[in-house]
Design an enzyme around this catalytic site. Sequence first.
Site, short mmCIF file in Angstrom:
data_model
loop_
_atom_site.label_atom_id
_atom_site.label_comp_id
_atom_site.label_asym_id
_atom_site.label_seq_id
_atom_site.Cartn_x
_atom_site.Cartn_y
_atom_site.Cartn_z
N HIS A 1 0.83 -1.21 0.00
CA HIS A 1 0.00 0.00 0.00
C HIS A 1 0.87 1.25 0.00
O HIS A 1 0.62 2.19 -0.77
CB HIS A 1 -0.91 -0.02 1.23
CG HIS A 1 -1.70 1.23 1.44
ND1 HIS A 1 -3.03 1.35 1.08
CD2 HIS A 1 -1.37 2.42 1.99
CE1 HIS A 1 -3.46 2.56 1.38
NE2 HIS A 1 -2.48 3.23 1.94
N GLU A 2 1.88 1.28 0.85
CA GLU A 2 2.73 2.47 0.96
C GLU A 2 3.58 2.68 -0.28
O GLU A 2 3.74 3.81 -0.75
CB GLU A 2 3.60 2.37 2.21
CG GLU A 2 2.83 2.42 3.51
CD GLU A 2 1.99 3.68 3.65
OE1 GLU A 2 2.45 4.76 3.19
OE2 GLU A 2 0.88 3.61 4.19
N HIS B 1 1.63 4.30 -3.03
CA HIS B 1 1.54 5.76 -2.96
C HIS B 1 2.68 6.41 -3.76
O HIS B 1 2.48 7.40 -4.47
CB HIS B 1 1.65 6.24 -1.50
CG HIS B 1 0.36 6.22 -0.75
ND1 HIS B 1 -0.79 6.82 -1.21
CD2 HIS B 1 0.04 5.69 0.46
CE1 HIS B 1 -1.76 6.67 -0.32
NE2 HIS B 1 -1.29 5.98 0.69
N GLU C 1 -5.99 7.08 -0.96
CA GLU C 1 -5.95 5.88 -0.12
C GLU C 1 -6.61 4.70 -0.82
O GLU C 1 -6.09 3.58 -0.79
CB GLU C 1 -6.63 6.16 1.22
CG GLU C 1 -5.89 7.14 2.11
CD GLU C 1 -4.49 6.66 2.51
OE1 GLU C 1 -4.16 5.49 2.26
OE2 GLU C 1 -3.75 7.46 3.06
#
Length: 261
Positions: A122-123, A126, A184
Amino acid sequence: MLKKIVILFITILFTSCVTSPLGRKQLILMPADQVDTMGVEAFKTVKEKTPLETNSQVNHYVTCVANAIIQVSNSTVKSWEIAVFRDESANAFALPGGKIGVNTGLLKVAEDQNQLGTVIGHEVAHVLANHSNERVSQEYAVQQGLELIQAVTNVQTQMGQTVMGLLGVGAQFGILLPYSRVHESEADILGLNLMATAGFDPRASITLWQNMERAGGSEPPEFLSTHPSHNTRINDLENAMNNALSLFQQAQSAGRRPNCQ
Protein backbone atom coordinates in the site's frame (compact mmCIF):
# COMPACT_ATOMS: atom_id res chain seq x y z
CA MET A 1 1.36 40.44 -21.43
CA LEU A 2 -1.90 38.90 -20.24
CA LYS A 3 -2.03 36.80 -23.38
CA LYS A 4 1.45 35.43 -22.68
CA ILE A 5 0.47 34.53 -19.12
CA VAL A 6 -2.64 32.72 -20.34
CA ILE A 7 -0.60 30.79 -22.93
CA LEU A 8 1.97 29.86 -20.27
CA PHE A 9 -0.76 28.70 -17.89
CA ILE A 10 -2.38 26.54 -20.56
CA THR A 11 1.01 25.08 -21.48
CA ILE A 12 1.68 24.15 -17.87
CA LEU A 13 -1.73 22.51 -17.57
CA PHE A 14 -1.26 20.38 -20.67
CA THR A 15 2.29 19.35 -19.85
CA SER A 16 1.51 18.66 -16.19
CA CYS A 17 -1.55 16.45 -16.57
CA VAL A 18 -0.59 12.80 -16.24
CA THR A 19 -2.51 9.60 -15.60
CA SER A 20 -2.27 7.48 -12.47
CA PRO A 21 -1.75 3.68 -12.78
CA LEU A 22 -5.52 3.27 -12.41
CA GLY A 23 -6.30 5.79 -15.15
CA ARG A 24 -7.14 8.80 -12.99
CA LYS A 25 -6.07 12.23 -14.26
CA GLN A 26 -3.45 13.90 -12.07
CA LEU A 27 -1.96 17.40 -12.00
CA ILE A 28 1.79 17.01 -11.43
CA LEU A 29 3.74 20.28 -11.29
CA MET A 30 6.83 19.41 -9.24
CA PRO A 31 9.83 17.90 -11.06
CA ALA A 32 10.30 14.27 -10.01
CA ASP A 33 13.90 14.83 -8.93
CA GLN A 34 12.84 17.63 -6.57
CA VAL A 35 10.19 15.44 -4.95
CA ASP A 36 12.74 12.63 -4.65
CA THR A 37 15.10 15.04 -2.90
CA MET A 38 12.31 16.03 -0.52
CA GLY A 39 11.65 12.36 0.22
CA VAL A 40 15.32 11.68 0.93
CA GLU A 41 15.57 14.70 3.23
CA ALA A 42 12.34 13.77 5.02
CA PHE A 43 13.62 10.25 5.64
CA LYS A 44 16.87 11.63 7.00
CA THR A 45 14.89 13.84 9.39
CA VAL A 46 12.79 10.91 10.61
CA LYS A 47 15.91 8.85 11.26
CA GLU A 48 17.45 11.69 13.24
CA LYS A 49 14.39 12.06 15.47
CA THR A 50 13.14 8.47 15.83
CA PRO A 51 15.12 5.56 17.38
CA LEU A 52 16.00 2.75 14.97
CA GLU A 53 15.29 -0.88 15.81
CA THR A 54 18.59 -2.73 16.28
CA ASN A 55 17.28 -6.30 16.42
CA SER A 56 18.80 -8.00 13.37
CA GLN A 57 16.02 -10.58 13.05
CA VAL A 58 13.32 -7.90 12.98
CA ASN A 59 15.25 -5.87 10.41
CA HIS A 60 15.84 -8.95 8.26
CA TYR A 61 12.13 -9.84 8.33
CA VAL A 62 10.91 -6.38 7.33
CA THR A 63 13.61 -6.03 4.68
CA CYS A 64 12.69 -9.43 3.22
CA VAL A 65 9.05 -8.43 2.80
CA ALA A 66 9.89 -4.97 1.46
CA ASN A 67 12.42 -6.30 -1.06
CA ALA A 68 9.90 -8.81 -2.43
CA ILE A 69 7.52 -5.90 -3.07
CA ILE A 70 10.22 -3.67 -4.56
CA GLN A 71 11.42 -6.35 -6.98
CA VAL A 72 8.07 -6.46 -8.78
CA SER A 73 7.27 -2.75 -8.52
CA ASN A 74 8.99 -1.65 -11.75
CA SER A 75 10.35 1.28 -9.76
CA THR A 76 12.97 3.44 -11.47
CA VAL A 77 14.80 3.85 -8.15
CA LYS A 78 17.97 1.77 -8.29
CA SER A 79 18.40 1.23 -4.57
CA TRP A 80 15.71 1.48 -1.89
CA GLU A 81 16.48 2.11 1.77
CA ILE A 82 14.42 0.31 4.42
CA ALA A 83 14.40 1.24 8.10
CA VAL A 84 12.55 -0.15 11.11
CA PHE A 85 11.72 2.44 13.75
CA ARG A 86 11.28 1.69 17.43
CA ASP A 87 7.83 3.23 17.69
CA GLU A 88 4.74 1.60 19.20
CA SER A 89 2.26 3.18 16.76
CA ALA A 90 0.98 0.79 14.10
CA ASN A 91 2.29 2.76 11.16
CA ALA A 92 4.46 2.59 8.04
CA PHE A 93 5.31 4.89 5.16
CA ALA A 94 7.16 5.05 1.85
CA LEU A 95 8.71 8.17 0.36
CA PRO A 96 9.80 9.34 -3.09
CA GLY A 97 13.47 8.65 -3.62
CA GLY A 98 13.13 5.03 -2.53
CA LYS A 99 12.63 5.14 1.24
CA ILE A 100 10.49 2.81 3.37
CA GLY A 101 9.88 3.10 7.10
CA VAL A 102 8.10 0.56 9.29
CA ASN A 103 7.29 1.03 12.98
CA THR A 104 7.76 -1.89 15.36
CA GLY A 105 4.21 -1.30 16.57
CA LEU A 106 2.90 -2.37 13.18
CA LEU A 107 4.46 -5.82 13.62
CA LYS A 108 2.07 -6.50 16.50
CA VAL A 109 -0.90 -5.92 14.21
CA ALA A 110 0.43 -7.33 10.93
CA GLU A 111 0.79 -10.88 12.17
CA ASP A 112 2.62 -12.50 9.25
CA GLN A 113 4.49 -11.73 6.04
CA ASN A 114 1.31 -11.55 3.99
CA GLN A 115 -0.28 -8.95 6.25
CA LEU A 116 2.93 -6.93 6.41
CA GLY A 117 3.12 -7.18 2.62
CA THR A 118 -0.35 -5.62 2.48
CA VAL A 119 0.84 -2.51 4.32
CA ILE A 120 4.17 -2.15 2.54
CA GLY A 121 2.50 -2.73 -0.82
CA HIS A 122 0.00 0.00 0.00
CA GLU A 123 2.73 2.47 0.96
CA VAL A 124 4.92 1.73 -2.06
CA ALA A 125 1.81 2.17 -4.22
CA HIS A 126 1.54 5.76 -2.96
CA VAL A 127 5.04 6.40 -4.33
CA LEU A 128 4.47 4.63 -7.64
CA ALA A 129 1.26 6.62 -8.18
CA ASN A 130 3.03 9.94 -7.49
CA HIS A 131 0.60 10.81 -4.71
CA SER A 132 3.15 12.92 -2.81
CA ASN A 133 3.99 14.92 -5.91
CA GLU A 134 0.30 15.40 -6.64
CA ARG A 135 -0.37 16.70 -3.13
CA VAL A 136 2.60 19.06 -3.13
CA SER A 137 1.63 20.28 -6.61
CA GLN A 138 -1.87 21.05 -5.41
CA GLU A 139 -0.59 23.05 -2.45
CA TYR A 140 2.24 25.09 -3.87
CA ALA A 141 3.39 26.76 -7.07
CA VAL A 142 6.42 25.42 -8.91
CA GLN A 143 8.61 28.40 -8.05
CA GLN A 144 8.37 27.52 -4.37
CA GLY A 145 9.98 24.15 -4.95
CA LEU A 146 13.38 25.06 -3.52
CA GLU A 147 11.75 26.52 -0.42
CA LEU A 148 9.81 23.29 0.03
CA ILE A 149 12.95 21.18 -0.15
CA GLN A 150 14.65 23.35 2.45
CA ALA A 151 11.57 23.25 4.70
CA VAL A 152 11.82 19.47 5.08
CA THR A 153 15.04 19.86 7.04
CA ASN A 154 13.29 21.95 9.70
CA VAL A 155 10.05 20.34 10.84
CA GLN A 156 9.70 22.91 13.62
CA THR A 157 8.49 25.54 11.15
CA GLN A 158 4.91 25.61 9.93
CA MET A 159 5.97 24.97 6.34
CA GLY A 160 8.28 22.17 7.47
CA GLN A 161 5.41 20.46 9.24
CA THR A 162 3.14 20.94 6.25
CA VAL A 163 5.66 19.45 3.84
CA MET A 164 6.28 16.43 6.08
CA GLY A 165 2.54 15.88 6.18
CA LEU A 166 2.21 16.20 2.41
CA LEU A 167 4.95 13.62 1.91
CA GLY A 168 3.11 11.19 4.17
CA VAL A 169 5.32 11.14 7.28
CA GLY A 170 3.56 13.77 9.36
CA ALA A 171 2.21 11.14 11.75
CA GLN A 172 5.78 10.46 12.90
CA PHE A 173 5.79 13.96 14.40
CA GLY A 174 2.19 14.16 15.55
CA ILE A 175 1.12 16.10 12.46
CA LEU A 176 -2.01 14.60 10.92
CA LEU A 177 -2.28 15.50 7.25
CA PRO A 178 -3.61 12.33 5.64
CA TYR A 179 -3.76 11.43 1.99
CA SER A 180 -7.15 12.00 0.41
CA ARG A 181 -9.68 9.19 0.32
CA VAL A 182 -9.09 8.95 -3.43
CA HIS A 183 -5.36 8.42 -2.88
CA GLU A 184 -5.95 5.88 -0.12
CA SER A 185 -8.45 3.86 -2.12
CA GLU A 186 -6.13 3.94 -5.13
CA ALA A 187 -3.19 2.77 -3.02
CA ASP A 188 -5.33 -0.02 -1.57
CA ILE A 189 -6.00 -1.55 -4.99
CA LEU A 190 -2.52 -0.90 -6.40
CA GLY A 191 -0.95 -2.25 -3.22
CA LEU A 192 -3.16 -5.35 -3.29
CA ASN A 193 -2.04 -6.14 -6.83
CA LEU A 194 1.56 -5.37 -5.96
CA MET A 195 1.73 -7.67 -2.95
CA ALA A 196 -0.03 -10.45 -4.89
CA THR A 197 2.43 -10.09 -7.78
CA ALA A 198 5.25 -10.42 -5.24
CA GLY A 199 3.83 -13.75 -4.09
CA PHE A 200 2.02 -12.69 -0.92
CA ASP A 201 -1.51 -14.00 -0.37
CA PRO A 202 -3.88 -11.09 -1.08
CA ARG A 203 -6.60 -12.62 1.11
CA ALA A 204 -4.48 -11.59 4.10
CA SER A 205 -5.34 -7.96 3.32
CA ILE A 206 -8.85 -8.48 4.70
CA THR A 207 -7.50 -9.95 7.94
CA LEU A 208 -4.95 -7.15 8.27
CA TRP A 209 -7.57 -4.41 8.19
CA GLN A 210 -9.75 -6.35 10.62
CA ASN A 211 -6.76 -6.56 12.97
CA MET A 212 -6.19 -2.83 12.57
CA GLU A 213 -9.75 -2.06 13.59
CA ARG A 214 -9.61 -4.37 16.62
CA ALA A 215 -6.26 -2.96 17.73
CA GLY A 216 -7.64 0.54 17.83
CA GLY A 217 -10.71 -0.10 19.97
CA SER A 218 -12.76 3.09 20.10
CA GLU A 219 -9.80 5.08 18.72
CA PRO A 220 -8.29 3.50 15.59
CA PRO A 221 -4.52 3.45 14.99
CA GLU A 222 -3.04 6.42 13.13
CA PHE A 223 -2.61 4.34 10.01
CA LEU A 224 -6.28 3.34 9.97
CA SER A 225 -7.65 6.74 10.96
CA THR A 226 -6.38 8.36 7.77
CA HIS A 227 -8.02 5.81 5.49
CA PRO A 228 -11.49 5.04 4.09
CA SER A 229 -14.03 3.49 6.45
CA HIS A 230 -13.54 -0.14 7.40
CA ASN A 231 -16.57 -1.38 5.46
CA THR A 232 -15.67 0.65 2.37
CA ARG A 233 -12.13 -0.69 2.38
CA ILE A 234 -13.19 -4.31 2.84
CA ASN A 235 -15.80 -4.04 0.07
CA ASP A 236 -13.28 -2.49 -2.34
CA LEU A 237 -10.69 -5.16 -1.58
CA GLU A 238 -13.22 -7.96 -1.99
CA ASN A 239 -14.29 -6.53 -5.35
CA ALA A 240 -10.65 -6.51 -6.49
CA MET A 241 -9.80 -9.91 -5.00
CA ASN A 242 -10.38 -12.10 -8.07
CA ASN A 243 -7.81 -10.18 -10.09
CA ALA A 244 -5.38 -10.17 -7.15
CA LEU A 245 -5.77 -13.94 -6.68
CA SER A 246 -5.00 -14.42 -10.36
CA LEU A 247 -1.80 -12.37 -9.95
CA PHE A 248 -0.97 -14.39 -6.83
CA GLN A 249 -1.37 -17.69 -8.69
CA GLN A 250 0.82 -16.40 -11.52
CA ALA A 251 3.46 -15.37 -8.98
CA GLN A 252 3.39 -18.80 -7.37
CA SER A 253 3.76 -20.46 -10.77
CA ALA A 254 6.70 -18.21 -11.55
CA GLY A 255 8.43 -19.27 -8.32
CA ARG A 256 7.82 -16.08 -6.37
CA ARG A 257 7.18 -17.61 -2.95
CA PRO A 258 8.52 -15.29 -0.22
CA ASN A 259 9.56 -16.95 3.02
CA CYS A 260 10.15 -14.00 5.32
CA GLN A 261 10.45 -14.80 9.03
